[in-house]
Write an enzyme that holds these catalytic residues in place. Sequence first.
Site, PDB file in Angstrom:
ATOM      1  N   ASP A 242      15.637 -24.733   3.713  1.00  0.00           N
ATOM      2  CA  ASP A 242      16.144 -26.065   3.357  1.00  0.00           C
ATOM      3  C   ASP A 242      17.225 -25.961   2.281  1.00  0.00           C
ATOM      4  O   ASP A 242      18.310 -26.497   2.413  1.00  0.00           O
ATOM      5  CB  ASP A 242      15.011 -26.941   2.804  1.00  0.00           C
TER       6      ASP A 242
ATOM      7  N   GLU B  73      16.007 -21.001   9.914  1.00  0.00           N
ATOM      8  CA  GLU B  73      17.238 -21.618  10.366  1.00  0.00           C
ATOM      9  C   GLU B  73      18.486 -21.001   9.738  1.00  0.00           C
ATOM     10  O   GLU B  73      19.416 -20.632  10.433  1.00  0.00           O
ATOM     11  CB  GLU B  73      17.183 -23.123  10.059  1.00  0.00           C
TER      12      GLU B  73
END
Lengths: 189, 381
Positions: free
Chosen positions: B17, B277
């Site tokens: 994040d 990610e």
Amino acid sequence: MKTGKELKPGTVIKLENDPWLVQKAEFTKSGRNSAIMKTKLKNLLTGYKTEIVYSADDKLEDVILDRKEATLSFISGDTYTFMDTTDYTMYELNAEDIEAVLPFVEEGMTDVCEAIFFEDRLVSVELPTTIVRTVDYTEGSARGDTSGKVMKPAKLANGTELQVADFIEIGDKIEIDTREGGSYKGRAK
Amino acid sequence: MKASWDIFCSVVDNFGDVGVTFRLARQLVAEHHLQVRLWIDDLNAFARLCPGADPLADQQVQDGVIVCRWPKEWSKTWQPVDLPDVVVEAFACRLPPDYIEAMHGAEKRPLWFNLEYLSAEDWVSGCHGLPSIQSSGLRKYFFFPGFTEKTGGLLREAGLIEKRQAFQVNPAARHSFLRRLNIMPHAEARLMSLFAYEHAGLGSWLDCLAQADRKTHLLVPEGRILGDVQRWLGVEELKAGAVHGRDALTIQVLPFVRQEDYDQLLWCCDFNVVRGEDSFVRAQWAGQPLIWHIYEQDDDAHWAKLDAFLELYMAGLSELAQQALTEVWHSWNGGKAMTHGWNALEQHTDELAAHAERWCLEQALQEDLTTALVRFYQSWI
């Protein structure tokens, strides 16, 4: 209040003071404990249609609607006429208004549906959770499987395709769960 | 006057994040000359990615980005701030109610983005850019990163690919970078990196590397996989700086490195194992073959994402290479033994390397995520 995850066809929510009918709702897990609901909405005052996305936990003001029992009377082109089973009033809906249940609506069906009214106007129809339909076409059993775990495609009278158990044959009556797009539940008894 | 952006980041359990949002913030500042505040609720995680950062500061400037503490008790401690022109809530984190209230009451409401997770699934293109009208009347727009032109694209700084390619053909630059991190591989060894979640089948993969004809120098930045590596090595302690050899395999543990260094590390390696990610995207820009250890989701929803990406990524690979790659990725993500799949994959090393570069260049033809967000804002005003 309703959450984004609870939206389903036939729900009416209030946005910017206008009532919007959910015509279609697709739920998807997007990522780590997050999910979204893609909806197709119709403004019940203006008829304007749009697509909107919600997070599963978004809170939305829902509109309390009147519900009555109704049955399908007849289909004429894209117009579906339903009849109130208590006072026999006829109501018309366009195919778009019942897009979510359309795959399982067919001429001659006798299911008692739930008709949804907003200010005395029929805006949508919900099918019972379980309905019975006849298989119009399917291939013969490929593997002779009787467990119900092996699936194959089948077609209903109105052309809707769905996966059914391998042992189902043409002319068999099957039970369908109409939630979340509709799925085969078992052979009707 | 510069447009101002607020980016909100809630660190859940990893560095993805904060990694993604800091990259986005820096790019908005450096390439689009915007004023950016990055609100982070866990500055300790941020300080690990950005070693110069102060985890205790309420506000600091890093690479031109104003990094602010997002206090847990926002409503008790928050002082009203000037609302920006654009607000980004990253990965479906929830904006503080006071902040939303302020947006609602503002004469000029900001553009509100929900920057979603990365996925190659088909449905993403149908949801990208759609609005979400809140019960308050505020609108936020769902913005999906992705791999096709119908999505928001991937984070990619200007000139990244050229910089990477120049680095990879410059042995002196590579050597100098590796020396700085005290990495001194054997001249014939291939270099690999391992940044993954826990993996029950890791031992079988390390066995393969140890028993291979070719030497491998495996670089393991500190992280969740370290326990499995330690168990395989059979050592009592495994810390940054440790180097252990087992037959053809040398394992070196690296300290957690800053983003720029991690990029160069990926560029140096012949094969990268990445997770989540941010590192997944960066490994694709490295133009080298990879394994993606995807974040595990409830209801096994991650498998559809993994397969959707594989389907896109593998187009153009030979059937045998596709089979081997699928088996390796599935085994890794299923925590299964890797031996059969890895040995099959080893037969396609050159094909996979050429394919990884081709995939990287194809993806680089698309608009990058930051530019797509800025362009959306420009159209919106």
